[in-house]
Design a protein around this motif. Structure first.
Motif, PDB file in Angstrom:
ATOM      1  N   LEU A  25       0.861  -1.185   0.000  1.00  0.00           N
ATOM      2  CA  LEU A  25       0.000   0.000   0.000  1.00  0.00           C
ATOM      3  C   LEU A  25       0.891   1.226   0.000  1.00  0.00           C
ATOM      4  N   ARG A  26       0.567   2.194  -0.861  1.00  0.00           N
ATOM      5  CA  ARG A  26       1.350   3.433  -0.930  1.00  0.00           C
ATOM      6  C   ARG A  26       0.418   4.626  -0.855  1.00  0.00           C
ATOM      7  N   TYR A  27       0.726   5.512   0.073  1.00  0.00           N
ATOM      8  CA  TYR A  27       0.026   6.789   0.197  1.00  0.00           C
ATOM      9  C   TYR A  27       1.098   7.853   0.370  1.00  0.00           C
ATOM     10  N   GLY A  28       1.297   8.653  -0.687  1.00  0.00           N
ATOM     11  CA  GLY A  28       2.376   9.632  -0.637  1.00  0.00           C
ATOM     12  C   GLY A  28       3.704   8.938  -0.405  1.00  0.00           C
ATOM     13  N   LYS A  29       4.408   9.343   0.667  1.00  0.00           N
ATOM     14  CA  LYS A  29       5.692   8.729   1.003  1.00  0.00           C
ATOM     15  C   LYS A  29       5.536   7.553   1.959  1.00  0.00           C
ATOM     16  N   HIS A  30       4.323   7.254   2.363  1.00  0.00           N
ATOM     17  CA  HIS A  30       4.070   6.181   3.318  1.00  0.00           C
ATOM     18  C   HIS A  30       3.829   4.865   2.584  1.00  0.00           C
ATOM     19  N   GLU A  31       4.389   3.794   3.126  1.00  0.00           N
ATOM     20  CA  GLU A  31       4.212   2.461   2.559  1.00  0.00           C
ATOM     21  C   GLU A  31       3.929   1.456   3.663  1.00  0.00           C
ATOM     22  N   LYS A  32       3.106   0.478   3.328  1.00  0.00           N
ATOM     23  CA  LYS A  32       2.862  -0.648   4.229  1.00  0.00           C
ATOM     24  C   LYS A  32       2.904  -1.904   3.374  1.00  0.00           C
ATOM     25  N   TYR A  33       3.658  -2.884   3.827  1.00  0.00           N
ATOM     26  CA  TYR A  33       3.817  -4.132   3.103  1.00  0.00           C
ATOM     27  C   TYR A  33       3.276  -5.260   3.978  1.00  0.00           C
ATOM     28  N   ILE A  34       2.340  -6.040   3.441  1.00  0.00           N
ATOM     29  CA  ILE A  34       1.802  -7.189   4.168  1.00  0.00           C
ATOM     30  C   ILE A  34       1.813  -8.397   3.236  1.00  0.00           C
ATOM     31  N   SER A  35       1.910  -9.570   3.824  1.00  0.00           N
ATOM     32  CA  SER A  35       1.939 -10.775   3.007  1.00  0.00           C
ATOM     33  C   SER A  35       1.504 -11.962   3.844  1.00  0.00           C
ATOM     34  N   GLY A  36       1.250 -13.062   3.182  1.00  0.00           N
ATOM     35  CA  GLY A  36       0.871 -14.272   3.885  1.00  0.00           C
ATOM     36  C   GLY A  36       0.983 -15.485   2.992  1.00  0.00           C
TER      37      GLY A  36
END
Length: 140
Positions: A25-36
């Motif tokens: 997920l990317r919002y501006g300079k913010h990122e979140k990475y999830i996986s499974g």
């Protein structure tokens, strides 16, 4: 509303019967990475889980563009392909997307900026060094 890009990938390791999914997920300079990882699931089902988990990770209504390597998903929305299988996951995606404005885009090749994220999880999944066996999100 915020504009969020979600990049998803689903894969399957034939030798082990393990499917895996990845979401960035990317919002501006913010990122979140999830996986499974999910035992016995194919790449389409894993991609659908990646989409649902990405949408569920959003904490407020957003304008979302979802990028997927699976052209089946965008065509289902754009062309109106009939949903004949994976109805349980379609329902989860629809419910998760209900509060957002969502567009789906197909990509042939992973953009270089995301390649490292996806390569790292593919290596972990192929080595089997982390095993969850379920479809719960795991933050890396």
């Amino acid at each position: 509303m915020r504009y969020v890009d979600i990049y998803v990938f689903g894969g399957f390791i034939e030798d082990s019967g393990i499917g895996y999914w990845q979401t960035l997920l990317r919002y501006g300079k913010h990122e979140k990475y999830i996986s499974g990882r999910i035992a016995g699931w194919n790449s389409i089902r894993c991609t659908m889980v990646a989409i649902a988990e990405g949408l569920k990770a959003l904490k407020e209504p957003c304008n979302v563009t979802i990028y997927t390597q699976c052209d089946f998903i965008p065509k289902t929305f754009e062309v109106g392909w009939k949903r004949k299988s994976n109805l349980d996951l379609w329902m989860v995606i629809d419910d998760s997307a209900a509060v957002h404005t969502v567009q789906y885009r197909w990509y042939q090749k992973i953009k270089p900026v995301f390649r490292d994220y996806f390569r790292r999880t593919e290596e972990v999944n192929e080595n089997g060094s982390t095993a969850s066996g379920d479809n719960s999100g795991r933050t890396h």
